[in-house]
Enzyme design. Structure first.
Site, PDB file in Angstrom:
ATOM      1  N   LYS A  53       0.876  -1.282   0.046  1.00  0.00           N
ATOM      2  CA  LYS A  53      -0.105  -0.084   0.166  1.00  0.00           C
ATOM      3  C   LYS A  53       0.894   1.157  -0.059  1.00  0.00           C
ATOM      4  CE  LYS A  53      -4.219  -1.631   2.176  1.00  0.00           C
ATOM      5  NZ  LYS A  53      -5.049  -1.196   3.290  1.00  0.00           N
TER       6      LYS A  53
ATOM      7  N   GLY B 240      -9.020   3.838  -2.153  1.00  0.00           N
ATOM      8  CA  GLY B 240      -8.999   2.292  -3.137  1.00  0.00           C
ATOM      9  C   GLY B 240      -7.764   2.444  -4.129  1.00  0.00           C
TER      10      GLY B 240
ATOM     11  N   HIS C 258     -16.168  -4.510   3.996  1.00  0.00           N
ATOM     12  CA  HIS C 258     -15.690  -2.978   4.497  1.00  0.00           C
ATOM     13  C   HIS C 258     -16.758  -2.218   5.289  1.00  0.00           C
ATOM     14  CE1 HIS C 258     -13.656   0.636   2.674  1.00  0.00           C
ATOM     15  NE2 HIS C 258     -14.364   0.982   3.557  1.00  0.00           N
TER      16      HIS C 258
ATOM     17  N   LYS D 151     -16.634   2.233  -3.985  1.00  0.00           N
ATOM     18  CA  LYS D 151     -17.860   2.095  -3.265  1.00  0.00           C
ATOM     19  C   LYS D 151     -19.138   2.237  -4.449  1.00  0.00           C
ATOM     20  CE  LYS D 151     -16.006   3.161   1.011  1.00  0.00           C
ATOM     21  NZ  LYS D 151     -16.152   4.214   2.192  1.00  0.00           N
TER      22      LYS D 151
ATOM     23  N   GLU E 180     -12.288   3.574   8.810  1.00  0.00           N
ATOM     24  CA  GLU E 180     -12.758   2.342   7.973  1.00  0.00           C
ATOM     25  C   GLU E 180     -11.890   1.233   8.661  1.00  0.00           C
ATOM     26  OE1 GLU E 180     -12.420   3.461   3.849  1.00  0.00           O
ATOM     27  OE2 GLU E 180     -13.748   4.874   4.055  1.00  0.00           O
TER      28      GLU E 180
ATOM     29  N   ARG F   7     -12.764  13.772   6.324  1.00  0.00           N
ATOM     30  CA  ARG F   7     -13.913  14.888   5.438  1.00  0.00           C
ATOM     31  C   ARG F   7     -15.212  14.167   5.455  1.00  0.00           C
ATOM     32  NH1 ARG F   7     -14.585  11.064   1.782  1.00  0.00           N
ATOM     33  NH2 ARG F   7     -12.752   9.927   0.608  1.00  0.00           N
TER      34      ARG F   7
ATOM     35  N   VAL G 218     -19.053  10.376   0.951  1.00  0.00           N
ATOM     36  CA  VAL G 218     -20.155  10.297  -0.016  1.00  0.00           C
ATOM     37  C   VAL G 218     -21.409   9.720   0.592  1.00  0.00           C
ATOM     38  CG1 VAL G 218     -20.942   9.223  -2.042  1.00  0.00           C
ATOM     39  CG2 VAL G 218     -18.469  10.057  -1.905  1.00  0.00           C
TER      40      VAL G 218
ATOM     41  N   ARG H 242     -25.114   4.446  -5.569  1.00  0.00           N
ATOM     42  CA  ARG H 242     -24.427   5.541  -6.199  1.00  0.00           C
ATOM     43  C   ARG H 242     -24.936   5.470  -7.599  1.00  0.00           C
ATOM     44  NH1 ARG H 242     -18.642   6.628  -3.548  1.00  0.00           N
ATOM     45  NH2 ARG H 242     -18.857   6.110  -1.501  1.00  0.00           N
TER      46      ARG H 242
END
Length: 450
Positions: free
Chosen positions: A157, A164, A207, A235, A273, A291, A294, A337
């Site tokens: 990572k 993502g 998740h 997502k 998360e 923040r 969504v 979404r």
């Protein structure tokens, strides 16, 4: 706070403007040239065009945005999500200009934005973390030995990654060194930071995430969400609360998320998360998003709390308007979404003119959108058209309500992902909560949905 600059576009800009208007706060939207007459622009009290369509020249143009705020008498800047919302440099510039930043301070953004640093902060706060390398993987470190201690499969990572991005999978030792070098090069070019770390890969993980709020003195959670329906780590659909979580796991992730917020001296809305391993019934920290998310509407639906309002109150007064004991949960909410993408063509973006649009209505139905009939979907930005949200007494009734709402939705002129949502909601794996974050890629008929 008398005047708020909204440094974003689309549905989140409309959403922020609506709450600001209810609070008696005047709004100024910064927009790119093609967005000057968008639904977001019509929703704000004033609009300033800050540049042409490409985001680097407009929505990422930090100096132009701050100049617009100062020239137009704004008190504060709300960054929404995406764009500059987690940019510590921009947050500092806003504060240095004498403006209020609606969000956590730059130090907290920086701390959580570096994923290896975030892991260390999580450890200190008692948040469960996945087995992984001890901080960033130094060039001189014996990566092979570190990886053997973690076990395969694992992931490489990017420390500065997120959303993502900056993740590469390693199935065996033969792939390790080449993948690390590839990940370092990718991280340097995309994020400007070549550091990477290793982390255990959880097969068929879900998740899950926890919504937190803080004002620098008090810290609370607003429950959890499940965001396991993803395509290529992005997502697609979310629900709250996270279904089929053992009580002990739910309590652990909620309480430890609050402790992480306390560790950071967090101020504003944030999301912690986790990956949940249903086989071992264990959850482990992934990252913290500094923040508004969504998917924040589903938390609003089950709590009755306006998260944008709380962000603005915390930024202006330095205090939340309620305590943990005031938070009550009710029912179940699901969010789809809806993107302008063609499922029959590998989800290729489908920009163009929306010739007709009709949304469902009724009890428990909410639509957050930044477009309407006559809007043009630009190829320059994210393809999300709207978020369709339903709230019902139970998860089963929420699924039924969402399927009915999708049937009532009509969007013409561009292709959309509505057919995929219908198929996902109808899958027995979704009903049984046996899906996981890689589920969509494993089911052939979800790709190319009719």
């Amino acid at each position: 706070m008398k005047k708020l600059l909204i440094a974003n576009r689309g549905e989140i800009a409309v959403r922020i403007a609506r709450t600001a208007r209810e609070m008696g706060i005047e709004t100024l939207l910064v927009a790119s040239e093609p967005d000057a007459e968008s639904l977001a622009a019509l929703s704000a009290d004033n609009v300033v065009v800050v540049g042409p369509a490409p985001a680097p020249a407009s929505y990422l143009n930090q100096d132009a945005i701050i100049a617009a705020a100062l020239d137009n008498g704004c008190d504060a800047v709300h960054p929404g999500y995406g764009f500059l919302s987690e940019n510590a440099v921009f947050a500092r510039k806003v504060a240095d200009a004498g403006l209020i930043w609606v969000g956590p301070n730059a130090d907290a953004i920086e701390m959580m934005g570096n994923k290896s640093m975030a892991r260390e902060s999580a450890r200190k706060a008692g948040v469960p973390v996945l087995r992984g390398s001890d901080g960033p993987l130094e060039p001189a470190a014996d990566a092979v030995d570190v990886a053997r201690g973690i076990g395969y499969p694992l992931v490489v990572k990017a420390s500065a990654g997120g959303g993502g991005r900056g993740i590469r999978f390693v199935q065996s030792e033969d792939e390790l060194l080449a993948t690390i070098e590839m990940a370092r090069g990718e991280a340097a070019s995309v994020f400007g930071d070549p550091t990477v770390y290793l982390e255990r890969f959880v097969q068929h993980a879900r998740h899950v995430e926890v919504q937190v709020l803080g004002d620098g003195k008090s810290f609370i959670h607003l429950g959890d969400r499940d965001c396991s329906m993803q395509r290529r780590s992005q997502k697609v659909m979310e629900e709250a609360p996270a279904p089929d979580l053992p009580d002990g796991v739910r309590q652990t992730i909620r309480e430890s998320s609050v402790e992480l917020a306390r560790e950071c001296g967090y101020s504003g809305a944030g999301t912690v998360e986790f990956l949940y391993d249903p086989v071992n019934q264990e959850a482990a920290f992934i990252e913290m998003n500094t923040r508004i998310q969504v998917e924040h509407p589903i938390t609003e639906q089950i709590t009755g709390i306006d998260l944008i309002r709380e962000q603005l109150l915390i930024a202006f007064t330095g205090a939340m308007s309620f305590s943990q004991d005031d938070v009550k949960f009710s029912g179940h909410a699901i969010e789809c979404r809806i993107n302008a993408e063609d499922p029959d063509n590998n989800f290729f973006p489908s920009p163009g003119l929306i010739t007709a649009m009709q949304w469902p209505s009724g009890v428990g139905i909410r639509v957050d959108t930044g477009v309407e009939a006559g809007s043009t979907v630009s190829p320059y930005y994210d393809s999300m058209l709207a978020k369709l949200i339903v709230h019902a007494d139970t998860r089963e009734s929420a699924i039924e309500a969402m399927l009915a709402a999708l049937d009532e939705t009509r969007i013409e002129g561009v292709k959309t992902t509505i057919p995929v949502h219908k198929r996902l909601l109808g899958r027995p794996e979704f009903a049984a909560v046996s899906h996981h974050s890689k589920f969509i890629e494993t089911v052939a008929d979800l790709m190319g949905a009719k």
